[in-house]
Design an enzyme around this catalytic site. Structure first.
Site, mmCIF file in Angstrom:
data_model
loop_
_atom_site.group_PDB
_atom_site.id
_atom_site.type_symbol
_atom_site.label_atom_id
_atom_site.label_comp_id
_atom_site.label_asym_id
_atom_site.label_seq_id
_atom_site.Cartn_x
_atom_site.Cartn_y
_atom_site.Cartn_z
ATOM 1 N N TRP A 165 0.843 -1.203 0.000
ATOM 2 C CA TRP A 165 0.000 0.000 0.000
ATOM 3 C C TRP A 165 0.874 1.247 0.000
ATOM 4 C CZ3 TRP A 165 -1.297 -4.393 2.807
ATOM 5 C CH2 TRP A 165 -2.497 -5.010 2.412
ATOM 6 N N HIS A 186 -7.060 1.635 2.388
ATOM 7 C CA HIS A 186 -8.141 0.690 2.095
ATOM 8 C C HIS A 186 -9.228 0.852 3.156
ATOM 9 C CE1 HIS A 186 -5.586 -2.560 4.462
ATOM 10 N NE2 HIS A 186 -5.602 -1.400 5.051
ATOM 11 N N ARG A 212 -4.117 6.351 -2.358
ATOM 12 C CA ARG A 212 -2.786 5.730 -2.440
ATOM 13 C C ARG A 212 -1.845 6.630 -3.240
ATOM 14 N NH1 ARG A 212 -4.168 -0.769 -3.153
ATOM 15 N NH2 ARG A 212 -5.724 -0.757 -1.498
ATOM 16 N N GLN A 226 -13.676 1.826 -2.146
ATOM 17 C CA GLN A 226 -13.712 0.388 -1.886
ATOM 18 C C GLN A 226 -15.008 0.084 -1.133
ATOM 19 O OE1 GLN A 226 -10.211 -1.041 0.239
ATOM 20 N NE2 GLN A 226 -9.057 -1.236 -1.676
ATOM 21 N N VAL A 269 -5.743 -11.987 6.641
ATOM 22 C CA VAL A 269 -6.624 -13.155 6.407
ATOM 23 C C VAL A 269 -5.787 -14.428 6.330
ATOM 24 C CG1 VAL A 269 -8.579 -12.034 5.275
ATOM 25 C CG2 VAL A 269 -6.579 -12.653 3.935
ATOM 26 N N ALA A 325 -13.845 -11.879 5.452
ATOM 27 C CA ALA A 325 -13.830 -10.463 5.059
ATOM 28 C C ALA A 325 -13.489 -10.381 3.579
ATOM 29 C CB ALA A 325 -12.802 -9.702 5.880
HETATM 30 C C1 YSA Z 1 -8.592 -8.290 1.211
HETATM 31 C C2 YSA Z 1 -8.927 -9.264 2.123
HETATM 32 C C3 YSA Z 1 -9.877 -8.966 3.077
HETATM 33 O O1 YSA Z 1 -10.169 -9.909 3.997
HETATM 34 C C4 YSA Z 1 -10.478 -7.731 3.125
HETATM 35 C C5 YSA Z 1 -10.143 -6.763 2.195
HETATM 36 C C6 YSA Z 1 -9.191 -7.049 1.250
HETATM 37 C C7 YSA Z 1 -8.817 -6.006 0.275
HETATM 38 C C8 YSA Z 1 -7.570 -5.241 0.730
HETATM 39 N N1 YSA Z 1 -7.841 -4.370 1.852
HETATM 40 C C9 YSA Z 1 -7.093 -4.387 -0.418
HETATM 41 O O2 YSA Z 1 -7.098 -3.162 -0.349
HETATM 42 N N2 YSA Z 1 -6.711 -5.085 -1.482
HETATM 43 S S1 YSA Z 1 -6.279 -4.385 -2.875
HETATM 44 O O3 YSA Z 1 -5.131 -3.553 -2.665
HETATM 45 O O4 YSA Z 1 -6.083 -5.426 -3.853
HETATM 46 O O5 YSA Z 1 -7.504 -3.477 -3.298
HETATM 47 C C10 YSA Z 1 -8.812 -4.028 -3.363
HETATM 48 C C11 YSA Z 1 -9.530 -3.469 -4.576
HETATM 49 O O6 YSA Z 1 -9.482 -2.047 -4.552
HETATM 50 C C12 YSA Z 1 -8.857 -3.859 -5.891
HETATM 51 O O7 YSA Z 1 -9.303 -5.120 -6.333
HETATM 52 C C13 YSA Z 1 -9.306 -2.750 -6.802
HETATM 53 O O8 YSA Z 1 -10.594 -3.020 -7.292
HETATM 54 C C14 YSA Z 1 -9.373 -1.563 -5.874
HETATM 55 N N3 YSA Z 1 -8.166 -0.748 -6.012
HETATM 56 C C15 YSA Z 1 -6.981 -0.924 -5.420
HETATM 57 N N4 YSA Z 1 -6.114 0.033 -5.792
HETATM 58 C C16 YSA Z 1 -6.769 0.823 -6.668
HETATM 59 C C17 YSA Z 1 -8.084 0.332 -6.808
HETATM 60 N N5 YSA Z 1 -8.992 0.921 -7.603
HETATM 61 C C18 YSA Z 1 -8.584 2.006 -8.275
HETATM 62 N N6 YSA Z 1 -7.343 2.555 -8.191
HETATM 63 C C19 YSA Z 1 -6.425 2.002 -7.407
HETATM 64 N N7 YSA Z 1 -5.224 2.566 -7.311
#
Ligand code: YSA
Length: 357
Positions: A165, A186, A212, A226, A269, A325
């Site tokens: 992140w 997130h 981010r 999100q 997780v 989650a």
């Molecule tokens: C995973 C497991 C859990 O038990 C609960 C939550 C999560 C998600 C975790 N917190 C997370 O942030 N994962 S992620 O970095 O892959 O982002 C999740 C989703 O947010 C992505 O699949 C995407 O759809 C969106 N996302 C992430 N970065 C982004 C974005 N959308 C637009 N621009 C970005 N820079």
């Protein structure tokens, strides 16, 4: 304008007064003149009013006759006043139409009706599906403590997972010289906040904005939404996770969608997965598909069983409680659903784009 009179009331004086009044009225041309006329004849000290007051000096038979004539005269004056006023209305409108070149027959200008931003629409749609499945909707702070964004999610200081992140830190330092505040990366910090402030059974979804420190491209924004989900209770298993998310995909993307879970890593997780749906553009065939880039699958979220350390961190007994989650990106879901090619279109404020939704 004729001055008030102290003539005694009689049928002749009433007739004369009515004639004079109606005659004067017909020569008036403005609302101000009408008002002066009304006061002069019908006002508190107007001519007809004074005449009516003088009735008390007449004998009973005469009073009855002259009184009825005076009331008739009053009605006549009032009707004439109303008619003249309507005539002046019409005349003013005609003058303004000819002089100001105002076309009163033109249809009015339509007031533009606003609508919800496409992100708001998809966030509401997603939350609607989960609330039908028994989840409540809660929200949390966008400026977050390091404690909730990382520490409580099993990502301590120095943990390499922090690199997943790219964080925007808030310009604030504590006594130890640390920067413990940031724009949340997130919505997962709400997992710990919700668990700390309530007891199982828990079923919530958390929509909200995240930030981010990222270079933007067609699928990445530096700010985006999100929707987090969390379910905690005794006896929750991975089958509940699969069943819930499968039903979600079916309701949002259609009855025939296939779902795929693959192992993924998130420190909060165990086990962790990413979830994909089969591509609805090419029906999972791949073969030159722009949407799924030939893979036949589209990833829509990260998910997993809540890590025992996260449960223990908020004071829950991980031997007793389990949970699942997930976190998904609504803009990416809207892109898939509506065939939008660039995420940056959502926040470029181009009305040609926004009006399509
Ligand atoms: C995973 C497991 C859990 O038990 C609960 C939550 C999560 C998600 C975790 N917190 C997370 O942030 N994962 S992620 O970095 O892959 O982002 C999740 C989703 O947010 C992505 O699949 C995407 O759809 C969106 N996302 C992430 N970065 C982004 C974005 N959308 C637009 N621009 C970005 N820079």
């Amino acid at each position: 304008m004729t001055q008030p009179t102290s003539e005694p009331p009689s049928s002749q004086t009433i007739e004369r007064l009515t004639r004079e009044a109606v005659d004067e009225l017909s020569k008036l041309g403005t609302y101000e003149e009408l008002e002066t006329w009304r006061v002069a004849y019908l006002g508190r000290r107007g001519r007809l009013t004074l005449l009516l007051r003088g009735l008390s000096g007449l004998d009973i038979d005469e009073r009855r006759l002259v009184g009825s004539l005076a009331n008739e005269a009053k009605g006549t004056l009032e009707q004439n006043l109303e008619r003249r006023s309507a005539e002046i209305d019409g005349a003013e409108l005609a003058t303004s139409a000819s002089q100001d070149k105002l076309d009163v027959t033109l249809p009015g200008r339509t007031t533009p009706v606003g609508r919800l931003h496409p992100t708001t629409q998809i966030v509401r749609e997603i939350c609607g599906v989960f609330s039908d499945l028994g989840f409540s909707v809660v929200e949390g702070p966008e400026v977050e403590w390091d404690h909730y964004n990382f520490e409580m999610l099993n990502i301590p200081r120095g943990h390499p997972a922090r690199d997943m992140w790219n964080t925007l830190w808030v310009d604030y330092q504590n006594e130890a010289g640390e920067q413990p505040m940031l724009l949340r990366t997130h919505t997962s910090p709400m997992q710990a906040r919700v668990m700390e402030s309530s007891r199982p059974p828990i079923r919530v979804v958390v929509p909200g904005k995240c930030y981010r420190y990222e270079a933007t491209d067609a699928t990445h924004e530096w700010h985006f939404y999100q929707v987090e989900g969390l379910a905690v209770d005794e006896g929750i298993t991975f089958a509940d996770l699969k069943g819930t998310l499968y039903e979600f995909a079916r309701r949002l993307f259609g009855e025939d969608r296939k779902v795929r879970f693959r192992c993924d890593y998130f420190p909060f997780v165990e086990p962790g997965v990413d979830m994909s749906i089969d591509c609805f553009a090419c029906e999972g065939e791949g073969d030159g598909c722009r949407i799924c880039r030939d893979s036949g699958w589209i990833e829509i979220m990260g998910a997993g069983m809540v890590h025992p350390k996260v449960l223990a961190g908020v004071g829950y007994d991980p031997e007793k409680y389990t949970g699942f989650a997930f976190g998904l990106g609504p803009e990416r879901i809207a892109m898939l659903k509506y065939g939008i090619e660039d995420i940056r279109l959502f926040y470029a404020n181009d009305l040609r784009f926004l009006r399509q939704f």
